[in-house]
Design a protein around this motif. Structure first.
Motif, PDB file in Angstrom:
ATOM      1  N   VAL A  83      14.707   0.334  68.141  1.00 41.31           N
ATOM      2  CA  VAL A  83      14.841   1.525  68.981  1.00 41.31           C
ATOM      3  C   VAL A  83      15.633   2.579  68.225  1.00 41.31           C
ATOM      4  N   GLU A  84      14.942   3.611  67.796  1.00 44.85           N
ATOM      5  CA  GLU A  84      15.599   4.694  67.057  1.00 44.85           C
ATOM      6  C   GLU A  84      16.448   5.518  68.010  1.00 44.85           C
ATOM      7  N   GLN A  85      17.254   6.370  67.427  1.00 47.76           N
ATOM      8  CA  GLN A  85      18.111   7.199  68.251  1.00 47.76           C
ATOM      9  C   GLN A  85      17.287   8.199  69.069  1.00 47.76           C
ATOM     10  N   ALA A 160      12.949 -11.557  68.478  1.00 51.98           N
ATOM     11  CA  ALA A 160      14.029 -12.420  67.982  1.00 51.98           C
ATOM     12  C   ALA A 160      15.225 -11.589  67.548  1.00 51.98           C
ATOM     13  N   LEU A 161      14.958 -10.337  67.165  1.00 54.56           N
ATOM     14  CA  LEU A 161      16.023  -9.448  66.694  1.00 54.56           C
ATOM     15  C   LEU A 161      15.820  -8.061  67.298  1.00 54.56           C
ATOM     16  N   LEU A 162      16.888  -7.540  67.881  1.00 53.89           N
ATOM     17  CA  LEU A 162      16.850  -6.163  68.380  1.00 53.89           C
ATOM     18  C   LEU A 162      17.603  -5.272  67.405  1.00 53.89           C
ATOM     19  N   LEU A 163      16.977  -4.179  66.988  1.00 54.29           N
ATOM     20  CA  LEU A 163      17.602  -3.204  66.085  1.00 54.29           C
ATOM     21  C   LEU A 163      17.842  -1.935  66.887  1.00 54.29           C
ATOM     22  N   LEU A 164      19.098  -1.623  67.144  1.00 51.36           N
ATOM     23  CA  LEU A 164      19.389  -0.485  68.021  1.00 51.36           C
ATOM     24  C   LEU A 164      20.251   0.539  67.303  1.00 51.36           C
ATOM     25  N   ASP A 165      19.779   1.790  67.310  1.00 46.35           N
ATOM     26  CA  ASP A 165      20.498   2.863  66.622  1.00 46.35           C
ATOM     27  C   ASP A 165      21.329   3.653  67.631  1.00 46.35           C
TER      28      ASP A 165
END
Ligand code: ADP
Ligand code: ADP
Length: 229
Positions: A83-85, A160-165
């Motif tokens: 999820v990008e900013q 499995a992995l959340l990438l949050l900006d």
């Protein structure tokens, strides 16, 4: 073997700006890692690299021990919720936005995830509920609301992995607390890699990587980093 491992990652944009230098750290499965640093440190770039948006200039990113360059991009993206900013929201209804990554999710679960990210009041502004349109013809969402809708979508997809900006950057105190509780709960069965400006907003992380000028200058827990401050 960690879920995600960065080994000596270096990156520069096509225009020649070098941004990351020898970045190494691991994200164990089911753990919370935060990347913290001042504006321009390279945090957003780092997340986009992990997601595979840009090719590395040097070093490697490994997923469960395998170099991501050997894995099909689609399979990798399905395991990572990024999820990008400036999170994109579909032209369409709230329901359509939520179901994109998790078709067939039962109605009560959709309401629950909206409550988890603090968006219930937004949807309740309209009697159409989940079928309210987002955007010019329906409810207008602020930047923070759009980002939370995208986070809700990613949570439903169960990667499995959340990438949050910067997930809490534009939130008021109440919604920040709510989102932190939601991410705490999410981290019980998946890993989180979260980018933030300030150490205090990621104090619950298992590991905090401090990035400055594209280099890792410290790694530790919140308490460890505050002590050495
Ligand atoms: P934010 O800091 O709100 O996340 P961006 O990620 O869009 O904003 O940009 C961060 C920084 O990168 C800004 O200083 C911006 O000027 C710079 N930047 C963004 N895109 C480019 C580009 N295409 N070329 C050069 N610099 C860029
Ligand atoms: P942060 O997320 O820590 O604020 P960024 O990753 O957005 O840092 O930016 C790191 C550096 O890369 C900055 O110097 C920024 O200007 C530059 N940058 C960001 N996006 C681009 C881009 N698309 N093209 C060229 N330079 C960029």
């Amino acid at each position: 073997v960690p879920l995600l491992e960065l080994r000596d990652v270096g990156f520069g944009y096509a225009d020649g700006t070098p941004v990351l230098h020898g970045v190494s750290f691991s994200v164990p499965a089911g753990s919370r890692t935060a990347v913290v640093g001042p504006s321009g440190a390279g945090k957003s770039t780092l997340l986009a690299l992990v997601e595979g948006f840009y090719p590395l200039t040097s070093g490697s990113v490994r997923w469960a021990g395998t170099d991501v360059r050997e894995l099909p991009r689609a399979a990798l993206r399905a395991r990572m919720g990024y999820v990008e900013q400036e999170a994109p929201v579909l032209a369409g209804t709230v329901r359509e936005n939520l179901l994109l990554a998790a078709p067939g999710t039962p109605e009560p679960e959709l309401w629950q995830v909206l409550a988890d990210v603090g968006l219930t009041p937004v949807v309740e502004r309209s009697e159409l509920g989940l079928d309210v349109l987002v955007g010019d013809d329906g409810v207008l969402l602020s930047g923070g609301e759009r980002q939370r809708l995208a986070i809700a979508r990613s949570l439903l997809a169960r990667p499995a992995l959340l990438l949050l900006d910067e997930p809490t950057a534009s939130l008021d105190a109440r919604n920040e607390t709510l989102l932190r509780q939601t991410l705490d709960a999410a981290a019980r069965d998946r890993a989180l890699l979260v980018v933030a400006h300030r150490l205090s907003t990621v104090r619950d992380s298992d590991q905090i990587v401090v990035l400055e000028g594209g280099r890792v200058v410290a790694v530790g827990t919140h308490d460890e980093l505050v002590e050495t401050d």
